[in-house]
Scaffold this motif. Structure first.
Motif, PDB file in Angstrom:
ATOM      1  N   ASP A 109      -6.679   3.428   6.644  1.00 57.08           N
ATOM      2  CA  ASP A 109      -6.925   4.757   6.063  1.00 57.08           C
ATOM      3  C   ASP A 109      -8.296   4.912   5.408  1.00 57.08           C
ATOM      4  OD1 ASP A 109      -4.433   5.455   6.884  1.00 57.08           O
ATOM      5  OD2 ASP A 109      -3.770   6.244   4.942  1.00 57.08           O
ATOM      6  N   VAL A 110      -8.904   3.828   4.966  1.00 59.40           N
ATOM      7  CA  VAL A 110     -10.197   3.938   4.275  1.00 59.40           C
ATOM      8  C   VAL A 110     -11.336   4.197   5.274  1.00 59.40           C
ATOM      9  CG1 VAL A 110     -10.911   1.496   4.328  1.00 59.40           C
ATOM     10  CG2 VAL A 110     -11.514   2.919   2.354  1.00 59.40           C
ATOM     11  N   ARG A 111     -11.064   3.975   6.568  1.00 60.07           N
ATOM     12  CA  ARG A 111     -12.107   4.100   7.590  1.00 60.07           C
ATOM     13  C   ARG A 111     -12.228   5.550   8.047  1.00 60.07           C
ATOM     14  NH1 ARG A 111     -13.063   3.903  12.936  1.00 60.07           N
ATOM     15  NH2 ARG A 111     -10.870   3.972  13.557  1.00 60.07           N
ATOM     16  N   GLY A 158       0.812  -1.216   0.000  1.00 59.35           N
ATOM     17  CA  GLY A 158       0.000   0.000   0.000  1.00 59.35           C
ATOM     18  C   GLY A 158       0.844   1.263   0.000  1.00 59.35           C
ATOM     19  N   GLN A 159       0.307   2.316   0.625  1.00 53.86           N
ATOM     20  CA  GLN A 159       1.061   3.581   0.680  1.00 53.86           C
ATOM     21  C   GLN A 159       2.339   3.415   1.481  1.00 53.86           C
ATOM     22  OE1 GLN A 159      -1.577   7.014   1.858  1.00 53.86           O
ATOM     23  NE2 GLN A 159      -2.857   5.257   2.296  1.00 53.86           N
ATOM     24  N   GLU A 194      -6.955  10.269  -1.222  1.00 51.07           N
ATOM     25  CA  GLU A 194      -8.419  10.140  -1.145  1.00 51.07           C
ATOM     26  C   GLU A 194      -8.763   8.674  -0.912  1.00 51.07           C
ATOM     27  OE1 GLU A 194      -9.098  11.289  -5.179  1.00 51.07           O
ATOM     28  OE2 GLU A 194      -9.106  13.408  -4.630  1.00 51.07           O
ATOM     29  N   PRO A 195      -9.916   8.377  -0.265  1.00 52.94           N
ATOM     30  CA  PRO A 195     -10.201   6.967   0.061  1.00 52.94           C
ATOM     31  C   PRO A 195     -10.478   6.121  -1.189  1.00 52.94           C
ATOM     32  CG  PRO A 195     -12.085   8.369   0.562  1.00 52.94           C
ATOM     33  CD  PRO A 195     -10.964   9.282   0.189  1.00 52.94           C
ATOM     34  N   ARG A 251      -5.615   6.574  -2.097  1.00 54.08           N
ATOM     35  CA  ARG A 251      -4.734   6.736  -3.273  1.00 54.08           C
ATOM     36  C   ARG A 251      -4.261   8.182  -3.354  1.00 54.08           C
ATOM     37  NH1 ARG A 251      -9.813   5.961  -5.187  1.00 54.08           N
ATOM     38  NH2 ARG A 251     -10.839   7.892  -5.845  1.00 54.08           N
ATOM     39  N   TYR A 252      -3.139   8.365  -4.036  1.00 51.83           N
ATOM     40  CA  TYR A 252      -2.513   9.685  -4.089  1.00 51.83           C
ATOM     41  C   TYR A 252      -3.369  10.656  -4.886  1.00 51.83           C
ATOM     42  CZ  TYR A 252       0.755   5.927  -3.710  1.00 51.83           C
ATOM     43  OH  TYR A 252       1.323   4.736  -3.376  1.00 51.83           O
ATOM     44  N   ARG A 253      -3.423  11.869  -4.397  1.00 58.58           N
ATOM     45  CA  ARG A 253      -4.149  12.924  -5.105  1.00 58.58           C
ATOM     46  C   ARG A 253      -3.302  13.381  -6.290  1.00 58.58           C
ATOM     47  NH1 ARG A 253      -5.888  16.338  -0.574  1.00 58.58           N
ATOM     48  NH2 ARG A 253      -7.592  14.891  -0.207  1.00 58.58           N
TER      49      ARG A 253
END
Ligand SMILES: Cc1cc2nc3c(=O)[nH]c(=O)nc-3n(C[C@H](O)[C@H](O)[C@H](O)COP(=O)(O)OP(=O)(O)OC[C@H]3O[C@@H](n4cnc5c(N)ncnc54)[C@H](O)[C@@H]3O)c2cc1C
Length: 558
Positions: A518-520, A267-268, A475-476, A346-348
């Motif tokens: 991070d998605v939460r 992931g990130q 952003e999620p 994901r990256y902006r």
């Protein structure tokens, strides 16, 4: 300049340890004895391995295959040694050949018994696990056993394929036709038109013309079909720190776990040049090294990895027994009893004209050794004022001639940890450009040649920059859930009381579906927090599965 020592020179005794007769006796209960005549193949490149072979008698030659020219020897194993590397953990394709030099007897431990052995024989298991990891590191160093990518080094598709393999910890070799005579020989041999490059030659001999990541993953045996009949206890969407932590705790506590990731593990966090705030690593650790350990650990406990394949939706099948179906990008599906959403963020992207034209080869959202090599001796521009931007600037400064760090705010301290601000201050080749924004990009054939930024005064500054790095937030990754779960205004998944009445803290608006990392909505966007939630959610999975079993049992009685 002294050349860097190979891992074979520095860690040979750990890579190729010998087991004592008493230790081999203890391992016998996990495997079965097999005999091979002199000259027989115990393992061939590209074939799915049968497990770990411990040599009981005789000698086995391990050799590395080459696309052109004869094979070269790696090592000869005698009694007490064991064959194998990480591929054996997951029952994947072998990366090197093994032939019996004389009559050989081995103890073969198949992948599923190997996991039981790791748990029951912790001390021997640790030595074997370390050797398997180091052998993979050795293969990564030389590219041995991996696919060969033939194409120009800076070609966007070469970078894409190389990046995919690098992020998944898979050995590979790149041959550039402009500098490598061997590349030219392969192009002639396979009658490839230069316009069709890159080509990829898989270890098993198959030729792919500019393949997608999925085609490449299939060819090298990284991605196989999912057993349509099997119902996993938990389907984990995302192999970042949150997903991998769930996989490690779930699998080590006896749950069957299937992990999906649309890109690569890590992931990130895998993009982090150096994580310095993760507990237990006082000198810091690269995100990729930390995540590779977690990935191997999850596989050691038997978690199944499906990478690259993305979840595209979730359905509830037969509400009565609460089974879920995860729909996959490959058009396949997975049947699971519970779901953990760990799809992160994901990256902006930057809002500047022509960004897309350069994204394949000159714009980066990641600063790994691959990118560092690309920018050696050059000027680069890096946009972002957070910790991830700071880490990347410090890392790239070790290779680049100059790093222009472009930030919107007045000073770095507004958004970056003090330790990074201090470190950047101490680097002569990093220049912070405050209150500035990227205003113009120029270049040819997808390659960036010039980057311009506008200062608060209105002045535009342009530099000869061929690589632009963007670290401007995230952003999620929740689009794929489209209407199936409650999300907040920004698209983060709601959990606990915000998701519905009597929900567990990490449970979403749908019972049996959990969200972590991070998605939460409301999570702390840190590696440690993601890992902590991965551990915490497993207790909730146990409670949910046990409750469902009780309901099922009483329904049967009634
Ligand atoms: C460059 C950088 C440096 C950082 N440095 C630090 C640091 O030093 N310390 C720190 O504490 N934090 C750091 N962070 C933040 C930290 O990395 C994140 O908080 C953490 O990775 C979140 O973990 P996660 O598992 O929730 O999500 P992610 O890391 O975002 O992982 C989510 C995974 O899910 C996959 N995925 C997405 N959608 C799907 C789908 N539909 N199907 C299948 N898979 C999917 C993605 O491909 C990804 O691999 C950094 C972040 C970045 C970008």
């Amino acid at each position: 300049m002294a050349s860097r020592k190979s891992i074979i020179d520095t860690r040979q005794h750990q890579m190729f340890p010998s087991l004592e007769p008493a230790e081999i006796e203890r391992l016998r209960r996990f495997g079965e004895v097999r005999a091979f005549a002199a000259g027989a193949a115990l393992q061939r490149v590209g074939e799915v391995g049968h497990g770990l072979n411990v040599i009981l008698s005789g000698a086995v030659d391990m050799t590395q295959r080459h696309q052109s020219g004869p094979s070269t020897p790696i090592v000869t194993y005698g009694p007490g040694a064991f064959m194998g590397e990480l591929a054996q953990l997951a029952g994947r394709q072998a990366l090197v050949d093994a032939h019996a030099r004389e009559a050989v007897e081995v103890l073969l431990i198949p992948p599923e018994r190997l996991r039981a052995m790791f748990v029951a024989e912790a001390e021997v298991g640790e030595r074997i696990m370390r050797a398997l990891i180091l052998r993979r590191v050795g293969l990564l160093e030389t590219g041995a056993g991996g696919p060969v990518i033939v194409g120009r080094s800076e070609h966007p598709d070469v970078l894409r394929l190389e990046g995919f393999l690098a992020r998944n910890g898979h050995p590979r070799l790149k041959l550039d036709p402009e500098t490598d005579p061997e590349a030219k020989a392969l192009i002639d041999r396979f009658h490839v038109d230069p316009g069709q490059l890159p080509i990829v030659l898989c270890s098993g001999g198959q030729l792919l013309r500019n393949p997608s990541e999925v085609e490449l993953a299939r060819c090298i045996g990284m991605l196989g079909p999912i057993d349509a009949q099997r119902i996993y206890d938990v389907g984990i969407v995302g192999a970042g720190p949150a997903g991998l932590a769930t996989a490690v705790y779930a699998a080590s506590e006896g749950l069957s776990a299937l992990v999906l990731d649309g890109r690569a593990f890590g992931g990130q966090a895998g993009a982090s040049a150096r994580i310095e705030n993760y507990l237990g690593f006082p000198t810091g650790i690269t995100g990729m090294a930390l995540m590779a350990r977690a990935y191997n650990q999850a596989q050691k406990f038997g978690a199944e990895m499906v990478i690259p394949d993305a979840a595209t939706g979730l359905d509830v099948l037969e509400q009565a027994n609460g089974e879920f179906v995860l729909r996959l990008g490959s058009a396949g599906q997975a049947r699971v009893r519970t779901i953990v959403i760990a799809s992160g963020a994901r990256y902006r992207r930057l809002n500047v004209a022509k960004l897309e034209d350069f994204e394949a080869s000159s714009v980066h959202y990641w600063a790994s050794p691959l990118e560092a090599k690309l920018v050696a001796g050059q000027e680069v521009a890096l946009v972002g004022g957070g910790n991830s931007a700071g880490q990347a600037a410090v890392y790239l400064a070790t290779q680049a001639a100059k790093v222009w760090l472009i930030i919107r705010s007045e000073a770095l301290a507004a958004s970056m940890s003090q330790y990074l601000v201090e470190r950047i201050r101490g680097l002569a080749n990093v220049e912070v450009v405050s209150q500035a924004q990227i205003s113009h990009l120029a270049g040819r054939n997808g390659n960036l040649e010039q980057v311009c930024w506008r200062l608060a005064s209105g002045t535009q500054v342009c530099r000869q920059v061929r690589h632009l790095f963007l670290f401007i937030g995230a952003e999620p990754n929740s689009d794929w859930l489209s209407g199936t779960l409650k999300l907040d205004r920004k698209g983060f998944v709601l959990t606990g009381a915000e998701a519905g009445l009597s929900r567990q803290p990490l449970e979403t608006s749908r019972v049996g579906v959990f969200a972590i990392g991070d998605v939460r909505a409301g999570s702390v966007k840190r590696v440690a927090a993601a890992v902590g939630e991965g551990a915490q959610v497993v207790a909730m999975l146990h409670a949910y599965l046990a409750a469902r079993e009780r309901v099922g049992a009483s329904a049967q009685r009634g």
